[in-house]
Enzyme design. Sequence first.
Site, PDB file in Angstrom:
ATOM      1  CG  HIS A 139     -10.778  60.560  54.906  1.00 20.59           C
ATOM      2  ND1 HIS A 139      -9.717  60.391  55.764  1.00 20.59           N
ATOM      3  CD2 HIS A 139     -10.423  59.982  53.730  1.00 20.59           C
ATOM      4  CE1 HIS A 139      -8.754  59.730  55.129  1.00 20.59           C
ATOM      5  NE2 HIS A 139      -9.155  59.463  53.908  1.00 20.59           N
ATOM      6  CG  ASP A 175      -7.571  53.853  53.003  1.00 17.84           C
ATOM      7  OD1 ASP A 175      -6.815  54.778  52.652  1.00 17.84           O
ATOM      8  OD2 ASP A 175      -8.623  53.577  52.406  1.00 17.84           O
ATOM      9  CG  HIS A 177      -5.309  58.241  52.190  1.00 10.98           C
ATOM     10  ND1 HIS A 177      -5.478  57.270  51.227  1.00 10.98           N
ATOM     11  CD2 HIS A 177      -4.726  59.307  51.581  1.00 10.98           C
ATOM     12  CE1 HIS A 177      -5.019  57.738  50.070  1.00 10.98           C
ATOM     13  NE2 HIS A 177      -4.550  58.959  50.265  1.00 10.98           N
ATOM     14  CG  ASP A 258      -5.807  53.744  49.520  1.00  9.81           C
ATOM     15  OD1 ASP A 258      -5.558  52.918  50.414  1.00  9.81           O
ATOM     16  OD2 ASP A 258      -6.373  54.829  49.750  1.00  9.81           O
TER      17      ASP A 258
END
Length: 380
Positions: A139, A175, A177, A258
Amino acid sequence: MNSLSQIAAAPLFIGSEIYRRSSYGGWHPLRVPRVSTVIDLSRALGWLPGHQYINSPKAKPAALHAFHTPDYVAALAAAEASQSVTEQVRARHNIGTHANPVFGEMYRRPATSAGGAILAGELVAKGGTVYAPAAGTHHGLPDMANGFCYFNDPVLAMLSLRHHGVRRLAYVDIDAHHPDGVEVAFADDPDVLMISVHEENRWPRTGAITDRGVGQVYNLPVPRGAHDGDMAMAREALILPAIAKFAPDAIVLQCGADAVTEDPQSRMAMSNNAHWAIVAALIGMAPRLLVLGGGGYNPWSVGRLWTGVWGVLNGHEAPDRLPPAAERVLTDLSWDNRGRKREPDPAWLTTLRDPPRDGPVSDVVAERVAHLSERLRVWV
């Protein structure tokens, strides 16, 4: 330094002891031990001999400037030195916030994972496989921290590969995200294939299926509850065909942990088998493979998943029951989740592999994979 023949013969693991003694803070999701658990578990299993382990260097500012602005790098170092930020710095660089707090090693720790990523790019450029589980902070943005990520390790690794002559790159991200920072860096690069499978309507709420860019961008948002069967369809109908068609010189896999059922930062429902199957499938699809970590906030599930990734890369089978030394690594972990001590499932202490979490592929996933597969079919 390992010889080129050793690099080609066996995967390399880049780690550091800084992660054992460093935390984002007692309340932060990244307070849990992750990389140290993977190192300890891998050693307890006999999977991490000394000749395969490399201690990560700390990236120098000039290396970080390949993606991040000098002002931001300097601000992060100054914040670590003073353990404070001004309101102006907080507003501009997004540090000293709830997600990206001031803590003791807030510059040294991400600079170490970035240094590992940059070194990984240099090593992988020579051929072979490198595993850097501390990296994967996808990110981070050029002038600011974002989503627990101070520097963007995947971008720095890919720029390192480029610097050492590797042109055509495939980036795969599993991931929970979306990798917004990596998409910012490479969406308009025609020599980069980007594929992300992530939970829809999950922060940062980017990564729409309609994203295109100049390069090849394939975003697959999946609904909450997505399981091993959904990821298997994404793997077989999208990820592997896209990589085969693109024929990259190197593959970079961000293997965030995650998306498993036990993780508190997503509502996906996978087992660690889903991640391991993707790692196994990517081996041999390009002459160079770099595997990074990423998200993962349950200390037992992330430690087991990432240790299993290292096992897959080396051709090791997960034992039905862990040996006593490995069990002790997991038994010694603790997790204080918002003031309440979380008790582990007994299986988390004695096994590496989760029970599969299969099921019928959801209509949403099937429809979206079909849409992206059609895009892939007409891609010239």
